[in-house]
Design a protein around this motif. Structure first.
Motif, mmCIF file in Angstrom:
data_model
loop_
_atom_site.group_PDB
_atom_site.id
_atom_site.type_symbol
_atom_site.label_atom_id
_atom_site.label_comp_id
_atom_site.label_asym_id
_atom_site.label_seq_id
_atom_site.Cartn_x
_atom_site.Cartn_y
_atom_site.Cartn_z
ATOM 1 N N PHE A 181 0.843 -1.256 0.121
ATOM 2 C CA PHE A 181 0.029 0.121 -0.152
ATOM 3 C C PHE A 181 0.940 1.281 -0.006
ATOM 4 O O PHE A 181 0.471 2.444 -0.045
ATOM 5 N N ARG A 182 2.151 1.304 -0.016
ATOM 6 C CA ARG A 182 3.136 2.356 -0.021
ATOM 7 C C ARG A 182 2.481 3.170 -1.171
ATOM 8 O O ARG A 182 2.695 4.526 -1.035
ATOM 9 N N PRO A 183 2.662 2.537 -2.424
ATOM 10 C CA PRO A 183 2.358 3.523 -3.570
ATOM 11 C C PRO A 183 0.861 4.489 -3.211
ATOM 12 O O PRO A 183 0.750 5.705 -3.947
ATOM 13 N N LEU A 184 -0.103 3.670 -2.706
ATOM 14 C CA LEU A 184 -1.281 4.117 -2.624
ATOM 15 C C LEU A 184 -1.278 5.438 -1.561
ATOM 16 O O LEU A 184 -1.682 6.585 -1.526
ATOM 17 N N MET A 185 -0.435 5.079 -0.391
ATOM 18 C CA MET A 185 -0.088 6.079 0.426
ATOM 19 C C MET A 185 0.571 7.567 -0.214
ATOM 20 O O MET A 185 0.345 8.629 0.078
ATOM 21 N N LYS A 186 1.562 7.056 -0.887
ATOM 22 C CA LYS A 186 2.329 8.332 -1.740
ATOM 23 C C LYS A 186 1.329 9.066 -2.605
ATOM 24 O O LYS A 186 1.101 10.199 -2.569
ATOM 25 N N LYS A 187 0.436 8.465 -3.276
ATOM 26 C CA LYS A 187 -0.807 9.073 -4.094
ATOM 27 C C LYS A 187 -1.670 9.972 -3.291
ATOM 28 O O LYS A 187 -1.997 11.017 -3.376
ATOM 29 N N LYS A 188 -2.068 9.530 -1.901
ATOM 30 C CA LYS A 188 -3.020 10.294 -1.061
ATOM 31 C C LYS A 188 -2.114 11.578 -0.504
ATOM 32 O O LYS A 188 -2.680 12.605 -0.503
ATOM 33 N N LYS A 189 -0.813 11.166 -0.055
ATOM 34 C CA LYS A 189 0.008 12.060 0.175
ATOM 35 C C LYS A 189 -0.124 13.435 -0.649
ATOM 36 O O LYS A 189 -0.221 14.736 -0.588
ATOM 37 N N ALA A 190 -0.057 13.072 -2.214
ATOM 38 C CA ALA A 190 0.231 13.992 -3.168
ATOM 39 C C ALA A 190 -1.257 14.671 -3.432
ATOM 40 O O ALA A 190 -1.151 15.719 -3.354
ATOM 41 N N LYS A 191 -2.376 13.981 -3.413
ATOM 42 C CA LYS A 191 -3.421 14.497 -3.198
ATOM 43 C C LYS A 191 -3.879 15.566 -1.975
ATOM 44 O O LYS A 191 -4.235 16.778 -2.235
ATOM 45 N N LEU A 192 -3.079 15.164 -0.836
ATOM 46 C CA LEU A 192 -3.307 16.024 0.369
ATOM 47 C C LEU A 192 -2.748 17.579 0.123
ATOM 48 O O LEU A 192 -3.002 18.377 0.647
ATOM 49 N N ARG A 193 -1.363 17.174 -0.577
ATOM 50 C CA ARG A 193 -0.466 18.446 -0.696
ATOM 51 C C ARG A 193 -1.201 19.197 -1.848
ATOM 52 O O ARG A 193 -1.346 20.452 -1.486
ATOM 53 N N TYR A 194 -1.862 18.500 -2.692
ATOM 54 C CA TYR A 194 -2.777 19.454 -3.666
ATOM 55 C C TYR A 194 -3.691 20.362 -2.887
ATOM 56 O O TYR A 194 -4.162 21.468 -3.340
ATOM 57 N N ALA A 195 -4.437 19.640 -2.019
ATOM 58 C CA ALA A 195 -5.663 20.409 -1.366
ATOM 59 C C ALA A 195 -5.181 21.589 -0.667
ATOM 60 O O ALA A 195 -5.677 22.432 -0.184
ATOM 61 N N ILE A 196 -3.858 21.219 0.215
ATOM 62 C CA ILE A 196 -2.986 22.254 1.042
ATOM 63 C C ILE A 196 -2.985 23.517 -0.002
ATOM 64 O O ILE A 196 -3.428 24.343 0.533
ATOM 65 N N ALA A 197 -2.309 23.041 -0.971
ATOM 66 C CA ALA A 197 -1.956 24.517 -1.990
ATOM 67 C C ALA A 197 -3.219 24.968 -2.590
ATOM 68 O O ALA A 197 -3.284 26.344 -2.640
ATOM 69 N N ARG A 198 -4.331 24.060 -2.737
ATOM 70 C CA ARG A 198 -5.544 24.880 -3.264
ATOM 71 C C ARG A 198 -6.089 25.799 -2.169
ATOM 72 O O ARG A 198 -6.544 26.580 -2.182
ATOM 73 N N ASP A 199 -6.187 25.354 -1.074
ATOM 74 C CA ASP A 199 -6.624 25.819 0.451
ATOM 75 C C ASP A 199 -5.865 27.165 0.364
ATOM 76 O O ASP A 199 -6.585 28.321 0.983
ATOM 77 N N TYR A 200 -4.340 27.069 0.314
ATOM 78 C CA TYR A 200 -3.604 28.494 0.586
ATOM 79 C C TYR A 200 -4.124 29.226 -0.601
ATOM 80 O O TYR A 200 -4.298 30.463 -0.314
#
Length: 176
Positions: free
Chosen positions: A145-164
């Protein structure tokens, strides 16, 4: 607030299914102030019972959880390193050891007012979710599941950027 049938429903289920280590339910939230005052919403929208589903949904409401005491023996509980998402860290570790069951009914009720709380800061919540996943130790069967976690972290970073960006745009509009 636990609704009257919560404890009975979960205890009877857990007694009938000794293989299940933890169960949780949905909960009902009512706002007391603002434009949505008096309205109810049911959380979470997606109930996770597997590691993969938890990575995707990343939300188990703590007041709804029932855990078998025997499953917690020898297991580190909440990690004080995390200010937010310490419960999610525990769920990630727990699901690697024990099956989880869900109840798609709201057996817990909570009222939200406009007071500030840690979970209201979406950027901080996303940052802490990333931190939890960065520190996750996976048992060998869960390494896949490590690649799935990496993908989820990328989505979270995108959400952070969008919120900023949204925060900056709001500040610009308010200053004009």
């Amino acid at each position: 607030e636990w609704l009257p049938e919560k404890l009975k429903t979960q205890v009877e289920f857990m007694e009938a299914h000794p293989e299940i280590g933890m169960s949780y339910t949905c909960f009902k939230v009512m706002r007391t102030e603002g434009p949505k005052a008096g309205q109810f919403k049911i959380f979470p929208e997606k109930l996770a019972t597997t590691f993969e589903e938890m990575v995707d949904s990343f939300f188990i409401p703590l007041p709804t959880v029932m855990i078998r005491r025997s499953c917690l023996v020898g297991m580190a509980w909440f990690n004080p390193q995390f200010k937010i998402s310490e419960d999610q860290d525990l769920w990630f570790r727990f699901v690697q050891l024990w099956p989880i069951a869900t109840f798609n009914q709201a057996l817990t009720f909570t009222v939200m007012d406009e007071r500030a709380h840690l979970g209201a800061d979406r950027i901080a919540v996303h940052e802490h979710m990333i931190e939890v996943m960065d520190h996750m130790k996976l048992a060998p069967p869960f390494e896949r599941f490590r690649p799935l976690m990496k993908k989820k972290k990328a989505k979270l970073r995108y959400a952070i950027a969008r919120d900023y960006v949204a925060d900056v745009a709001l500040e610009c509009c308010e200053s004009h």
